[in-house]
Design a protein around this motif. Structure first.
Motif, short mmCIF file in Angstrom:
data_model
loop_
_atom_site.label_atom_id
_atom_site.label_comp_id
_atom_site.label_asym_id
_atom_site.label_seq_id
_atom_site.Cartn_x
_atom_site.Cartn_y
_atom_site.Cartn_z
N UNK A 84 76.47 153.40 103.43
CA UNK A 84 76.03 152.23 103.01
C UNK A 84 74.53 151.75 103.40
N UNK A 85 74.63 152.00 104.70
CA UNK A 85 73.20 151.90 105.50
C UNK A 85 72.23 152.93 104.84
N UNK A 86 72.67 153.98 104.53
CA UNK A 86 71.47 154.85 103.85
C UNK A 86 71.22 154.36 102.22
N UNK A 104 75.11 142.66 105.83
CA UNK A 104 76.24 143.41 105.95
C UNK A 104 76.56 144.57 106.68
N UNK A 105 75.51 145.49 106.36
CA UNK A 105 75.30 146.66 107.09
C UNK A 105 75.49 146.58 108.44
N UNK A 106 74.56 145.45 108.88
CA UNK A 106 74.22 145.38 110.35
C UNK A 106 75.68 145.27 110.95
N UNK A 110 77.15 147.30 114.08
CA UNK A 110 76.92 146.67 115.62
C UNK A 110 78.41 146.76 115.96
N UNK A 111 79.38 146.45 114.81
CA UNK A 111 80.53 146.71 115.64
C UNK A 111 81.37 148.06 116.17
N UNK A 112 80.47 149.22 115.65
CA UNK A 112 81.10 150.31 115.93
C UNK A 112 79.89 150.95 117.15
N UNK A 113 78.77 150.89 116.90
CA UNK A 113 77.86 151.17 117.95
C UNK A 113 76.48 150.36 118.15
N UNK A 114 76.57 149.41 118.89
CA UNK A 114 75.24 148.55 119.03
C UNK A 114 73.95 149.42 119.33
N UNK A 118 70.96 149.48 116.45
CA UNK A 118 69.46 149.10 116.63
C UNK A 118 68.61 150.34 116.35
N UNK A 119 68.91 151.35 116.60
CA UNK A 119 68.16 152.56 116.28
C UNK A 119 67.94 152.72 114.71
N UNK A 120 69.04 152.33 114.11
CA UNK A 120 68.82 152.23 112.58
C UNK A 120 67.80 151.23 112.16
N UNK A 121 67.99 150.08 112.61
CA UNK A 121 66.84 149.05 112.61
C UNK A 121 65.66 149.44 112.67
N UNK A 122 65.45 150.12 113.64
CA UNK A 122 64.00 150.36 114.06
C UNK A 122 63.53 151.32 113.05
N UNK A 123 64.28 152.11 112.39
CA UNK A 123 64.01 153.08 111.24
C UNK A 123 63.55 152.46 109.90
N UNK A 124 63.79 151.24 109.76
CA UNK A 124 63.73 150.66 108.44
C UNK A 124 62.44 150.62 107.98
N UNK A 125 61.37 150.61 108.82
CA UNK A 125 60.13 150.57 108.26
C UNK A 125 59.46 149.57 108.02
N UNK A 126 59.92 148.62 107.30
CA UNK A 126 59.30 147.31 106.83
C UNK A 126 59.54 146.07 108.01
#
Length: 310
Positions: A84-86, A104-106, A110-114, A118-126
């Motif tokens: 879903x995040x991808x 919703x993805x966050x 975050x419930x599984x691995x905070x 955060x690493x995924x959020x940093x990769x969003x680019x925008x």
């Protein structure tokens, strides 16, 4: 006895009826599987989602691609949050579907691995997407790790001073459970509008919840801009209270600190009076009572009678 043995032998030789289910060794025979493809051969839900995601990425039309990606994201939220995040990450930046799905993805990540979230959020680019995702994470973490949540706050969000902003919500929730920690965090912010807004958000709430504790903290601050900002925030909070409540809150306060606050409260009150809208050229209404018209006064809009006329 011979008859009984013969009867027993005959019964043993009789063929089994269709209703008999026990085998010769006493065990129950397994049911024969129906012919057809094996269930194990069917693709898993995750595999089907991956195939749908790969197919969606290949769609040339931006609108159609976003629609397909959004559908994959919605279907994968519970089954495979990483897919879903991808899918959300592939949505165009101006898609109206992106922000709700991003939040919703966050929540799922975050419930599984905070740390992973955060690493995924940093990769969003925008920057817009990153700020929105961090705000969502901050609201989730504030209950368990308020300092970490506060460190995700956007300085711009805090400096705006909007009461419904994520920054204000985080600080207010933190102040409700640990006001001294929240106050220590805000006074270490850069000396600009961000820190000023943070001090106001924390100290004004603290002052109404536990006035003696808030003023004891303020009194320990060294002379300087931080103490002035804290005193100003307390004064503004108290100035908004009715006089009896204000007197009750200030009752147990040290006389020297009380005198300082009363001066600040008076200054805040005068500033509010000056800010009251009034007709051009008129002094503040609070310092100029409205004139009471005489009972026989004639309105100025009507012609005045000539006193010499009989």
């Amino acid at each position: 006895m011979h008859v009984s043995i013969a009867a027993l032998l005959v019964s043993c030789d009789k063929p089994k009826s269709s209703g008999d289910s026990a085998s010769a060794d006493g065990s129950t025979p397994q049911a024969t599987r129906a012919s057809g493809p094996s269930r194990d051969a069917a693709p898993s839900k995750r595999q089907r989602l991956r195939e749908s995601l790969n197919a969606a990425k290949q769609i040339e039309s931006v609108e159609a691609r976003d629609e397909a990606l959004a559908e994959v994201a919605r279907n994968a939220l519970e089954i495979a949050p990483d897919l879903a995040a991808e899918a959300v990450k592939q949505l165009s930046s101006d898609s109206q579907k992106k922000m709700p799905l991003l939040r919703d993805c966050v929540k799922r990540l975050i419930a599984k691995d905070p740390d992973g979230a955060l690493a995924w959020v940093a990769s969003l680019g925008s920057e817009r997407d990153i700020a929105a995702a961090k705000a969502e994470i901050a609201l989730i973490l504030v209950g368990s790790d308020p300092e970490r949540a506060a460190n995700l706050i956007s300085p711009t969000d805090l400096a705006d001073g909007k009461t419904n902003s994520t920054a204000m919500q985080v600080l207010q929730q933190w102040t409700a459970v640990a006001p001294a920690d929240a106050a220590a965090w805000v006074i270490n912010a850069p000396e600009d509008e961000t820190r000023k807004a943070g001090i106001k958000a924390v100290v004004s709430r603290w002052a109404l919840g536990d006035t003696p504790a808030a003023l004891a903290w303020m009194d320990k601050l060294p002379e300087g801009s931080t103490r002035k900002e804290a005193a100003r925030s307390v004064a503004e909070a108290l100035a908004n209270q009715p006089a009896p409540i204000r007197e009750l809150l200030l009752g147990p306060v040290d006389p020297a600190v009380r005198s300082e606050l009363e001066q600040q409260i008076e200054q805040v009150t005068q500033e509010k009076i000056k800010a009251i809208p009034r007709p051009f050229g008129k002094p503040p209404a609070a310092t100029l009572p409205e004139p009471v018209p005489e009972p026989d006064a004639v309105p100025q809009s009507q012609p005045q009678p000539d006193p010499a006329t009989p």
